[in-house]
Design a protein around this motif. Structure first.
Motif, PDB file in Angstrom:
ATOM      1  N   GLU A  19       0.849  -1.203   0.000  1.00 43.68           N
ATOM      2  CA  GLU A  19       0.000   0.000   0.000  1.00 43.68           C
ATOM      3  C   GLU A  19       0.875   1.240   0.000  1.00 43.68           C
ATOM      4  OE1 GLU A  19      -2.271  -0.091   3.553  1.00 43.68           O
ATOM      5  OE2 GLU A  19      -3.761  -1.462   2.743  1.00 43.68           O
ATOM      6  N   ARG A  20       0.355   2.303  -0.615  1.00 50.63           N
ATOM      7  CA  ARG A  20       1.041   3.588  -0.512  1.00 50.63           C
ATOM      8  C   ARG A  20       0.854   4.144   0.905  1.00 50.63           C
ATOM      9  NH1 ARG A  20      -2.247   5.343  -5.328  1.00 50.63           N
ATOM     10  NH2 ARG A  20      -3.313   6.426  -3.670  1.00 50.63           N
ATOM     11  N   ARG A  21       1.565   5.213   1.190  1.00 49.82           N
ATOM     12  CA  ARG A  21       1.439   5.802   2.538  1.00 49.82           C
ATOM     13  C   ARG A  21       0.014   6.210   2.846  1.00 49.82           C
ATOM     14  NH1 ARG A  21       6.719   8.293   1.897  1.00 49.82           N
ATOM     15  NH2 ARG A  21       8.162   7.084   3.146  1.00 49.82           N
ATOM     16  N   ASP A  22      -0.738   6.624   1.793  1.00 48.48           N
ATOM     17  CA  ASP A  22      -2.119   7.070   2.037  1.00 48.48           C
ATOM     18  C   ASP A  22      -3.107   5.894   2.061  1.00 48.48           C
ATOM     19  OD1 ASP A  22      -2.356   6.283  -0.577  1.00 48.48           O
ATOM     20  OD2 ASP A  22      -2.799   8.262  -1.397  1.00 48.48           O
ATOM     21  N   GLY A  23      -2.591   4.667   2.001  1.00 45.61           N
ATOM     22  CA  GLY A  23      -3.457   3.494   2.087  1.00 45.61           C
ATOM     23  C   GLY A  23      -3.947   2.984   0.745  1.00 45.61           C
ATOM     24  N   GLY A  24      -3.685   3.729  -0.323  1.00 47.89           N
ATOM     25  CA  GLY A  24      -4.124   3.294  -1.653  1.00 47.89           C
ATOM     26  C   GLY A  24      -3.204   2.235  -2.231  1.00 47.89           C
ATOM     27  N   GLN A  25      -3.679   1.596  -3.307  1.00 45.42           N
ATOM     28  CA  GLN A  25      -2.864   0.585  -3.982  1.00 45.42           C
ATOM     29  C   GLN A  25      -1.879   1.259  -4.924  1.00 45.42           C
ATOM     30  OE1 GLN A  25      -6.094  -1.924  -5.723  1.00 45.42           O
ATOM     31  NE2 GLN A  25      -4.612  -3.555  -5.385  1.00 45.42           N
ATOM     32  N   PHE A  26      -0.721   0.626  -5.126  1.00 45.61           N
ATOM     33  CA  PHE A  26       0.196   1.100  -6.151  1.00 45.61           C
ATOM     34  C   PHE A  26      -0.393   0.764  -7.512  1.00 45.61           C
ATOM     35  CE2 PHE A  26       3.133  -0.083  -2.639  1.00 45.61           C
ATOM     36  CZ  PHE A  26       3.683   1.168  -2.418  1.00 45.61           C
ATOM     37  N   GLY A  27      -0.279   1.691  -8.435  1.00 44.16           N
ATOM     38  CA  GLY A  27      -0.805   1.380  -9.757  1.00 44.16           C
ATOM     39  C   GLY A  27      -0.497   2.473 -10.747  1.00 44.16           C
ATOM     40  N   PHE A  28      -1.118   2.380 -11.904  1.00 43.29           N
ATOM     41  CA  PHE A  28      -0.924   3.389 -12.938  1.00 43.29           C
ATOM     42  C   PHE A  28      -2.237   3.601 -13.674  1.00 43.29           C
ATOM     43  CE2 PHE A  28      -0.566  -0.535 -15.216  1.00 43.29           C
ATOM     44  CZ  PHE A  28      -1.208  -0.262 -16.421  1.00 43.29           C
ATOM     45  N   SER A  29      -2.313   4.729 -14.343  1.00 43.84           N
ATOM     46  CA  SER A  29      -3.491   5.054 -15.139  1.00 43.84           C
ATOM     47  C   SER A  29      -2.994   5.889 -16.317  1.00 43.84           C
ATOM     48  CB  SER A  29      -4.481   5.847 -14.274  1.00 43.84           C
ATOM     49  OG  SER A  29      -5.556   6.312 -15.056  1.00 43.84           O
ATOM     50  N   VAL A  30      -3.237   5.416 -17.528  1.00 47.88           N
ATOM     51  CA  VAL A  30      -2.785   6.145 -18.720  1.00 47.88           C
ATOM     52  C   VAL A  30      -3.935   6.235 -19.710  1.00 47.88           C
ATOM     53  CG1 VAL A  30      -0.334   5.507 -18.482  1.00 47.88           C
ATOM     54  CG2 VAL A  30      -1.881   4.011 -19.759  1.00 47.88           C
ATOM     55  N   ALA A  31      -3.686   6.922 -20.815  1.00 53.23           N
ATOM     56  CA  ALA A  31      -4.689   7.090 -21.870  1.00 53.23           C
ATOM     57  C   ALA A  31      -5.986   7.666 -21.294  1.00 53.23           C
ATOM     58  CB  ALA A  31      -4.943   5.766 -22.595  1.00 53.23           C
ATOM     59  N   GLY A  32      -5.819   8.716 -20.494  1.00 53.59           N
ATOM     60  CA  GLY A  32      -6.992   9.359 -19.910  1.00 53.59           C
ATOM     61  C   GLY A  32      -7.779   8.440 -18.994  1.00 53.59           C
ATOM     62  N   GLY A  33      -7.072   7.515 -18.333  1.00 46.52           N
ATOM     63  CA  GLY A  33      -7.755   6.597 -17.406  1.00 46.52           C
ATOM     64  C   GLY A  33      -8.359   5.380 -18.092  1.00 46.52           C
ATOM     65  N   LEU A  65       5.200   1.349 -14.764  1.00 47.27           N
ATOM     66  CA  LEU A  65       5.737   1.732 -13.453  1.00 47.27           C
ATOM     67  C   LEU A  65       7.261   1.864 -13.486  1.00 47.27           C
ATOM     68  CD1 LEU A  65       3.328  -0.425 -11.317  1.00 47.27           C
ATOM     69  CD2 LEU A  65       3.364   2.060 -11.445  1.00 47.27           C
ATOM     70  N   ASP A  66       7.833   1.567 -14.653  1.00 45.16           N
ATOM     71  CA  ASP A  66       9.260   1.774 -14.869  1.00 45.16           C
ATOM     72  C   ASP A  66      10.123   1.014 -13.852  1.00 45.16           C
ATOM     73  OD1 ASP A  66      11.350   2.775 -16.300  1.00 45.16           O
ATOM     74  OD2 ASP A  66      11.447   4.688 -15.226  1.00 45.16           O
ATOM     75  N   VAL A  67       9.772  -0.243 -13.651  1.00 43.36           N
ATOM     76  CA  VAL A  67      10.569  -1.140 -12.809  1.00 43.36           C
ATOM     77  C   VAL A  67      10.898  -2.353 -13.686  1.00 43.36           C
ATOM     78  CG1 VAL A  67      10.602  -2.577 -10.723  1.00 43.36           C
ATOM     79  CG2 VAL A  67       9.414  -0.373 -10.707  1.00 43.36           C
ATOM     80  N   PRO A  68      12.190  -2.710 -13.822  1.00 45.99           N
ATOM     81  CA  PRO A  68      12.547  -3.691 -14.856  1.00 45.99           C
ATOM     82  C   PRO A  68      12.393  -5.167 -14.472  1.00 45.99           C
ATOM     83  CG  PRO A  68      14.511  -2.791 -13.851  1.00 45.99           C
ATOM     84  CD  PRO A  68      13.364  -2.087 -13.202  1.00 45.99           C
ATOM     85  N   VAL A  69      11.945  -5.446 -13.274  1.00 44.48           N
ATOM     86  CA  VAL A  69      11.831  -6.859 -12.882  1.00 44.48           C
ATOM     87  C   VAL A  69      10.632  -7.060 -11.945  1.00 44.48           C
ATOM     88  CG1 VAL A  69      13.404  -6.657 -10.899  1.00 44.48           C
ATOM     89  CG2 VAL A  69      13.170  -8.859 -12.058  1.00 44.48           C
ATOM     90  N   THR A  70      10.049  -8.242 -12.075  1.00 41.47           N
ATOM     91  CA  THR A  70       8.926  -8.626 -11.197  1.00 41.47           C
ATOM     92  C   THR A  70       9.239  -9.979 -10.575  1.00 41.47           C
ATOM     93  OG1 THR A  70       7.277  -7.490 -12.547  1.00 41.47           O
ATOM     94  CG2 THR A  70       6.467  -9.277 -11.180  1.00 41.47           C
ATOM     95  N   LEU A  71       8.915 -10.139  -9.307  1.00 38.22           N
ATOM     96  CA  LEU A  71       8.931 -11.470  -8.706  1.00 38.22           C
ATOM     97  C   LEU A  71       7.495 -11.982  -8.760  1.00 38.22           C
ATOM     98  CD1 LEU A  71      10.607 -13.658  -7.270  1.00 38.22           C
ATOM     99  CD2 LEU A  71       9.804 -12.702  -5.108  1.00 38.22           C
ATOM    100  N   PHE A  72       7.279 -13.024  -9.571  1.00 36.69           N
ATOM    101  CA  PHE A  72       5.937 -13.596  -9.721  1.00 36.69           C
ATOM    102  C   PHE A  72       5.849 -14.796  -8.785  1.00 36.69           C
ATOM    103  CE2 PHE A  72       2.717 -16.335 -11.474  1.00 36.69           C
ATOM    104  CZ  PHE A  72       1.728 -15.456 -11.896  1.00 36.69           C
TER     105      PHE A  72
END
Ligand code: SF4
Length: 254
Positions: free
Chosen positions: A105-119, A179-186
């Motif tokens: 969670e972010r500091r404000d309690g929300g989820q990390f994420g992204f929104s593009v193309a006008g949402g 999110l510009d992070v080059p690796v994921t642990l799945f």
């Protein structure tokens, strides 16, 4: 002596254990389906769906098209979703106990994420590991979790994410791109045995770009009131047999 088993399962108006089970389950299904109906239908393309193989199906989904009669989520599918969240909570606890600094969670309690193309294209990640023990991965790494049945989990372990679960591969590629992070642990949990599998997934810019371009093309088609092409030439294709829009697609649209 009291016979504790005498009449077990009988309820007034019912005919036995089966009747009670059916009534309880009907109530549970109704409650879960009512919760689902109360949610606002998605009109954006979620990262978890971008790898869906049929572009037309995605167009139906993001234009809030109703599924065919008798299709769509049922109570069991909704329980599987809920159970997935519970399993995810367990995996988070286990990883943190092992020293991984996993933020969900972010500091404000929300989820990390992204929104593009006008949402119109959005995604929310399960978490990000910002530090942890030496396991051959750079930190930070995005973290994605799935709880799978034994057969699906074994297939993943044998073939790897890209071949076994292209939908999830696409999901994490889109996350890494935006999110510009080059690796994921799945991390995948076997729901039958509680075994865990963890696959490092590297960013593949070519795949991510192709997925992103496809998503934009589908959104443009929907905005223009067009339906993208079908995945198959006839309705007995295996993808169509599991599609909630098969009747609409093959009988009611050009
Ligand atoms: S029925 Fe087949 S072609 Fe039509 S939307 Fe579904 S998956 Fe695509």
């Amino acid at each position: 002596m009291i016979d504790l088993n005498h009449g077990s399962g009988a309820v007034y108006g019912g005919t036995g254990i089966g009747s009670v089970a059916e009534r309880v389950n009907l109530l549970l299904d109704d409650a879960l389906l009512a919760e689902r109906r109360a949610q606002t239908p998605r009109t954006y393309l979620g990262a978890s769906r971008i790898g869906e193989p049929c572009a037309r199906r995605l167009a139906f989904e993001i234009s809030a098209t109703l599924p065919d009669e008798g299709r769509g989520f049922d109570g069991r599918a909704l329980r599987i979703f809920d159970a997935g969240h519970v399993f995810e909570t367990l995996s988070i606890r286990w990883l943190r106990a092992a020293g991984f600094d996993l933020r969900t969670e972010r500091r404000d309690g929300g989820q990390f994420g992204f929104s593009v193309a006008g949402g119109r294209i959005r995604g929310h990640i399960d978490g990000v590991i910002v530090a942890g023990p030496e396991v051959g991965l750079p930190w930070p790494a995005l973290w994605e979790h799935k709880a799978l049945n034994a057969r699906s989990w074994e297939d993943l372990v044998k073939k790897g994410l890209k071949e076994s679960k292209p939908l999830y591969w696409a999901q994490v590629q889109i996350y890494m791109a935006y999110l510009d992070v080059p690796v994921t642990l799945f991390s995948a949990l076997n729901k039958n045995t509680q075994e865990l599998f963890h696959e490092p997934v590297r960013f593949d810019p070519t795949d991510a770009q192709a997925l992103s371009d496809r998503a934009v093309a589908i959104l443009r088609a929907v905005d223009a009131g067009e339906l993208p092409p079908r995945i198959a030439a006839n309705s007995d294709h295996w993808v169509c047999r599991f599609c909630d829009y098969a009747q609409r697609c093959w009988e009611q649209t050009p």
